[in-house]
Design a protein around this motif. Structure first.
Motif, mmCIF file in Angstrom:
data_model
loop_
_atom_site.group_PDB
_atom_site.id
_atom_site.type_symbol
_atom_site.label_atom_id
_atom_site.label_comp_id
_atom_site.label_asym_id
_atom_site.label_seq_id
_atom_site.Cartn_x
_atom_site.Cartn_y
_atom_site.Cartn_z
ATOM 1 N N GLN A 106 18.989 70.391 -116.820
ATOM 2 C CA GLN A 106 20.150 70.938 -116.124
ATOM 3 C C GLN A 106 21.415 70.930 -116.980
ATOM 4 O OE1 GLN A 106 20.456 72.294 -112.967
ATOM 5 N NE2 GLN A 106 18.229 72.299 -113.004
ATOM 6 N N LYS A 107 21.533 69.880 -117.841
ATOM 7 C CA LYS A 107 22.776 69.760 -118.588
ATOM 8 C C LYS A 107 22.538 68.990 -119.877
ATOM 9 C CE LYS A 107 27.549 68.310 -117.901
ATOM 10 N NZ LYS A 107 28.490 67.635 -116.999
ATOM 11 N N THR A 108 23.179 69.441 -120.949
ATOM 12 C CA THR A 108 23.168 68.717 -122.220
ATOM 13 C C THR A 108 24.613 68.523 -122.671
ATOM 14 O OG1 THR A 108 23.006 70.752 -123.503
ATOM 15 C CG2 THR A 108 20.936 69.659 -122.939
ATOM 16 N N ASN A 109 24.837 67.563 -123.573
ATOM 17 C CA ASN A 109 26.184 67.390 -124.118
ATOM 18 C C ASN A 109 26.347 68.274 -125.357
ATOM 19 O OD1 ASN A 109 24.840 66.008 -126.137
ATOM 20 N ND2 ASN A 109 25.576 63.990 -125.515
ATOM 21 N N ARG A 110 27.473 68.175 -126.018
ATOM 22 C CA ARG A 110 27.747 69.048 -127.167
ATOM 23 C C ARG A 110 26.787 68.812 -128.327
ATOM 24 N NH1 ARG A 110 34.326 69.050 -127.187
ATOM 25 N NH2 ARG A 110 34.497 70.198 -125.241
ATOM 26 N N ALA A 111 26.272 67.583 -128.414
ATOM 27 C CA ALA A 111 25.333 67.263 -129.485
ATOM 28 C C ALA A 111 23.908 67.715 -129.159
ATOM 29 C CB ALA A 111 25.348 65.758 -129.751
ATOM 30 N N GLY A 112 23.688 68.221 -127.955
ATOM 31 C CA GLY A 112 22.364 68.682 -127.553
ATOM 32 C C GLY A 112 21.527 67.618 -126.862
ATOM 33 N N ARG A 113 22.116 66.454 -126.634
ATOM 34 C CA ARG A 113 21.410 65.360 -125.952
ATOM 35 C C ARG A 113 21.352 65.666 -124.458
ATOM 36 N NH1 ARG A 113 22.981 60.367 -123.823
ATOM 37 N NH2 ARG A 113 21.354 58.813 -124.024
ATOM 38 N N ILE A 114 20.205 65.409 -123.835
ATOM 39 C CA ILE A 114 20.033 65.682 -122.409
ATOM 40 C C ILE A 114 20.869 64.708 -121.589
ATOM 41 C CG2 ILE A 114 18.394 65.693 -120.497
ATOM 42 C CD1 ILE A 114 16.256 66.579 -122.483
ATOM 43 N N VAL A 115 21.668 65.256 -120.669
ATOM 44 C CA VAL A 115 22.518 64.459 -119.797
ATOM 45 C C VAL A 115 21.931 64.403 -118.388
ATOM 46 C CG1 VAL A 115 24.829 64.329 -118.756
ATOM 47 C CG2 VAL A 115 24.565 65.014 -121.140
ATOM 48 N N ARG A 116 21.323 65.499 -117.945
ATOM 49 C CA ARG A 116 20.709 65.544 -116.617
ATOM 50 C C ARG A 116 19.483 66.445 -116.665
ATOM 51 N NH1 ARG A 116 22.250 65.065 -110.890
ATOM 52 N NH2 ARG A 116 20.958 66.512 -109.733
ATOM 53 N N VAL A 117 18.409 65.954 -116.075
ATOM 54 C CA VAL A 117 17.174 66.720 -116.017
ATOM 55 C C VAL A 117 16.591 66.565 -114.618
ATOM 56 C CG1 VAL A 117 15.753 64.834 -116.924
ATOM 57 C CG2 VAL A 117 14.973 67.164 -117.173
ATOM 58 N N GLU A 118 16.098 67.656 -114.065
ATOM 59 C CA GLU A 118 15.425 67.618 -112.766
ATOM 60 C C GLU A 118 13.930 67.771 -113.001
ATOM 61 O OE1 GLU A 118 17.063 70.323 -109.942
ATOM 62 O OE2 GLU A 118 19.053 69.398 -110.045
ATOM 63 N N ALA A 119 13.161 67.090 -112.157
ATOM 64 C CA ALA A 119 11.707 67.126 -112.324
ATOM 65 C C ALA A 119 11.021 67.213 -110.978
ATOM 66 C CB ALA A 119 11.244 65.877 -113.075
ATOM 67 N N SER A 120 9.877 67.842 -110.980
ATOM 68 C CA SER A 120 8.963 67.857 -109.835
ATOM 69 C C SER A 120 7.639 67.330 -110.345
ATOM 70 C CB SER A 120 8.775 69.270 -109.286
ATOM 71 O OG SER A 120 9.977 69.752 -108.762
ATOM 72 N N ILE A 121 7.094 66.378 -109.635
ATOM 73 C CA ILE A 121 5.857 65.740 -110.078
ATOM 74 C C ILE A 121 4.881 65.713 -108.911
ATOM 75 C CG2 ILE A 121 6.649 63.404 -109.521
ATOM 76 C CD1 ILE A 121 5.212 62.428 -112.024
ATOM 77 N N SER A 122 3.632 65.964 -109.217
ATOM 78 C CA SER A 122 2.569 65.869 -108.229
ATOM 79 C C SER A 122 1.635 64.760 -108.688
ATOM 80 C CB SER A 122 1.825 67.197 -108.114
ATOM 81 O OG SER A 122 0.784 67.086 -107.175
ATOM 82 N N LEU A 123 1.434 63.765 -107.838
ATOM 83 C CA LEU A 123 0.618 62.602 -108.159
ATOM 84 C C LEU A 123 -0.674 62.650 -107.364
ATOM 85 C CD1 LEU A 123 3.423 59.890 -107.991
ATOM 86 C CD2 LEU A 123 2.575 61.099 -110.003
ATOM 87 N N LEU A 124 -1.785 62.368 -108.031
ATOM 88 C CA LEU A 124 -3.105 62.353 -107.414
ATOM 89 C C LEU A 124 -3.592 60.914 -107.351
ATOM 90 C CD1 LEU A 124 -5.504 64.052 -106.323
ATOM 91 C CD2 LEU A 124 -6.358 64.108 -108.672
ATOM 92 N N GLU A 125 -4.056 60.501 -106.187
ATOM 93 C CA GLU A 125 -4.530 59.133 -105.989
ATOM 94 C C GLU A 125 -5.668 58.815 -106.956
ATOM 95 O OE1 GLU A 125 -6.481 56.448 -102.383
ATOM 96 O OE2 GLU A 125 -6.163 58.590 -102.104
#
Length: 158
Positions: A106-125
């Motif tokens: 979603q967002k990186t800083n000026r150096a290209g480092r990730i500041v915010r990331v959204e994720a969707s995960i599906s977990l199987l028992e």
């Protein structure tokens, strides 16, 4: 929603940063048999593995997003079962593997480092039938490593 941890990976640190969505899927399997007269007969086959899906985010306010993202991608690649834990210390009682993973930066800083990331995960028992079954699966997984170390160590009897 309350915060969760998948193994050591936080899915939020409190109720404000916890998962923004959760879904649980449970399925039963039945076989249908033809009869001479009347409706089909049902025969219960059993319960399928549970699936849980979460939508959450990593933000620099409560973690290092790149580090947590690396852990998540490693869990996906390793296909290793991890426990699902509540941030309050509660344990759901089941272990899960990452079935699918979707990541959006979603967002990186000026150096290209990730500041915010959204994720969707599906977990199987990933059920463990018994402690003996768990022990034997660990032993089978370690057997190649043990045999390699035995051939390399001259002090080990063959």
């Amino acid at each position: 929603m309350i915060a969760l941890h998948f193994g050591t990976i936080p899915m939020g640190s409190n109720t404000l940063t916890g998962p923004s969505g959760r879904s649980i899927s449970r399925t039963n399997t039945f076989a249908q048999y033809d009869v001479t007269r009347g409706k089909l007969e049902l025969h219960e086959i059993g319960e399928e593995l549970d699936t849980q899906s979460f939508d959450f985010f990593f933000s620099e306010e409560f973690c290092d997003p790149q580090s947590e993202l690396n852990k998540l991608e490693l869990a996906f690649a390793m296909k290793t079962p991890f426990p699902l834990l509540f941030a309050t210390g509660g344990f759901i009682g089941k272990r899960y593997v990452v079935e699918s993973l979707e990541i959006t930066v979603q967002k990186t800083n000026r150096a290209g480092r990730i500041v915010r990331v959204e994720a969707s995960i599906s977990l199987l028992e990933a059920p463990v039938a018994s402690l003996l079954g768990l022990f034997s699966s660990i032993t089978r997984a370690l057997a190649p490593a043990l045999s390699r170390s035995a051939t390399k160590n001259p002090n080990v009897r063959q």
